[in-house]
Structures are given as structure tokens and as C-alpha cells.
Design an enzyme around this catalytic site. Structure first.
Site, mmCIF file in Angstrom:
data_model
loop_
_atom_site.group_PDB
_atom_site.id
_atom_site.type_symbol
_atom_site.label_atom_id
_atom_site.label_comp_id
_atom_site.label_asym_id
_atom_site.label_seq_id
_atom_site.Cartn_x
_atom_site.Cartn_y
_atom_site.Cartn_z
ATOM 1 N N ASP A 21 -6.514 -0.908 -8.810
ATOM 2 C CA ASP A 21 -5.612 0.230 -8.591
ATOM 3 C C ASP A 21 -5.049 0.824 -9.871
ATOM 4 O O ASP A 21 -4.627 1.983 -9.879
ATOM 5 C CB ASP A 21 -4.429 -0.185 -7.707
ATOM 6 C CG ASP A 21 -4.807 -0.300 -6.244
ATOM 7 O OD1 ASP A 21 -5.903 0.162 -5.881
ATOM 8 O OD2 ASP A 21 -4.009 -0.859 -5.470
ATOM 9 N N CYS A 47 0.849 -1.184 0.000
ATOM 10 C CA CYS A 47 0.000 0.000 0.000
ATOM 11 C C CYS A 47 0.895 1.248 0.000
ATOM 12 O O CYS A 47 1.859 1.308 -0.763
ATOM 13 C CB CYS A 47 -0.942 -0.075 1.203
ATOM 14 S SG CYS A 47 -2.098 1.282 1.400
ATOM 15 N N HIS A 77 -7.537 -3.495 -3.911
ATOM 16 C CA HIS A 77 -6.475 -2.886 -3.118
ATOM 17 C C HIS A 77 -6.396 -3.538 -1.730
ATOM 18 O O HIS A 77 -7.402 -3.654 -1.039
ATOM 19 C CB HIS A 77 -6.723 -1.387 -2.969
ATOM 20 C CG HIS A 77 -5.653 -0.687 -2.207
ATOM 21 N ND1 HIS A 77 -4.428 -0.385 -2.763
ATOM 22 C CD2 HIS A 77 -5.608 -0.259 -0.920
ATOM 23 C CE1 HIS A 77 -3.684 0.221 -1.858
ATOM 24 N NE2 HIS A 77 -4.376 0.311 -0.738
#
Length: 239
Positions: free
Chosen positions: A176, A126, A206
Site C-alpha cells: 500500500d 482499509c 492490503h
């Protein structure tokens, strides 16, 4: 553990085989939810393959882990609310702060008696994947492998990748990045002559590596290990 930084100590977690030997070092940046059992588990599993894994709290300026209280399982509704609470801290992770911290983290990592000489790897999840990418680009002579998963790796612009000399794997969530944007990103990596794999993990959203969230995808996590472990084995063996 406590890592000295220019802005005070950063609490951290380390996992490594306890065999009285030295191991290649890996700096692992967690996702925005920080150090917690899921991250400890990922670090521990990687350590079982013969690595010293250091996981810093990159929100250390806001306090020790956990910066905010987290539920045992982060549902999709929870995620939105939690990220909204963390957004001021995320916005505070400027490139300048990131690189100052990376200097401290890597210096601490390589000073550990359990870490052998030679190159290190940097991984991230992330927002941690963006921080890992910044760290690798800023330390081309030291970081031999970079892996980032469901991460905004090009958020600083494609020119930010030009400093990379590490072998790279980017594992993107299908939600994403579009196939067209992936082509553009990979073209930038090719132009910079970066040895890389960069792919969309099919059907993922995600956060797919995080087992304490609704985004978790067990097959994608296995694919993550199938990409990460050979990358580290090849790159760190070069040293």
C-alpha cells in the site's frame, strides 16, 4: 443495534464484557466489506480485553448489512469484483457525510450505560481506517487513541492529519505504501507533533488483518494486536 444519524438509522454491532461494569469505548470502523463474522470476531476479541466496541455499518445510506452478498472466503479475484461493486458507495463517503456520521456514532457510543466516562478510541481497517482518521481529527478533545490498518490514512492530504491530538498507530501493508512515502507521512506526523508509530508490516498485502480473505497474514494480525492493545491501554488510561 440502530444508531440514529442525520440520514436515517445506521445498523451496528456491539461487543463488550457482560459483567455489569462500565468500560472504555472504542468505535471500530470495518473494512469495505462491512460487518460480517470476521469483523465480529475482531470486535469480540478486543472486547475481551475490557472494551465496549461499537461497529457501525458506514454504508447505511444504501441499506442494512450486508450491502452486497459476500462469499464465505474472499479470494483475490472476488476482491476486485466486489470492490468494483462497492466503489460508488465508497465514493459517496464524503468528508461531510463521514463527519456527520462520526458525530452520531460517538454520541451513541458514549451514551451507552456500559461505557464509562472519559476519552474513547477509534480504530479502522482499509477504507474504515480513513474514516477513523477523519473522526479522530474532528474530535480532538474526545478521541485519545487512533489506530488504522492497511488504510489510506492520508488520502485527504497531509494537512488533514493536523487536527489529530490522539496517540496514533498506523499499520501499513507493504503493497500500500512505499518506504519513501512512509518517510514523508511520518515527517508530516512529526511536524504536527503527533505521538505516533507508523510502520510497514513486512511482507504484507492490503487486507492482512482479515481472516476471510486471501490477504490474511496471521503473523501480521498478531503484530496488529501487539500494537493496538498497548496503545489503547496507555491512551485510555489517561482519562
Amino acid at each position: 443495534m440502530q444508531i440514529p444519524t442525520a440520514d436515517g438509522p445506521a445498523d451496528a454491532f456491539a461487543a463488550y464484557p457482560d459483567h455489569g461494569e462500565q468500560h472504555p469505548g472504542v468505535l471500530m470502523y470495518p473494512d469495505a466489506f462491512g460487518i460480517r463474522p470476521t469483523i465480529r470476531g475482531l470486535a469480540g476479541e478486543l472486547a475481551e480485553h475490557g472494551y465496549y466496541v461499537l461497529v457501525p455499518n458506514f454504508f447505511h445510506r444504501e441499506g442494512a448489512t450486508p450491502v452486497i452478498d459476500l462469499p464465505e472466503h474472499i479470494g483475490e479475484a472476488d476482491r476486485s469484483a466486489l470492490i468494483a461493486r462497492l466503489m460508488p458507495q465508497i465514493d459517496g463517503l464524503t468528508p461531510e457525510r463521514t463527519l456527520s456520521d462520526a458525530d452520531a456514532y460517538l454520541g451513541f457510543l458514549t451514551a451507552q450505560s456500559e461505557v464509562g466516562p472519559g476519552p474513547v478510541a477509534v480504530t479502522g481497517y482499509c477504507i474504515g481506517g480513513l474514516l477513523a482518521t477523519r473522526a479522530a481529527a474532528a474530535h480532538p478533545g474526545q478521541v485519545a487513541a487512533l489506530a488504522a490498518f492497511h488504510a489510506p490514512v492520508a488520502a485527504d492530504g497531509p494537512e488533514s492529519l493536523l487536527g489529530l491530538t490522539a496517540d496514533v498507530h498506523f499499520g501499513h501493508a507493504a503493497t500500500d505504501i512505499s518506504p519513501e512515502a512512509l518517510v514523508e507521512l511520518n515527517r508530516s506526523l512529526d511536524t504536527a507533533e503527533i505521538n505516533h508509530t507508523s510502520e510497514i508490516y513486512p511482507g504484507t498485502v492490503h487486507g492482512f488483518t482479515m481472516s476471510d480473505t486471501d490477504a490474511f497474514d496471521p503473523a501480521a494480525l498478531r503484530h496488529h494486536w501487539d500494537r493496538l492493545l498497548p496503545l489503547l491501554g496507555r491512551a485510555l488510561a489517561k482519562g
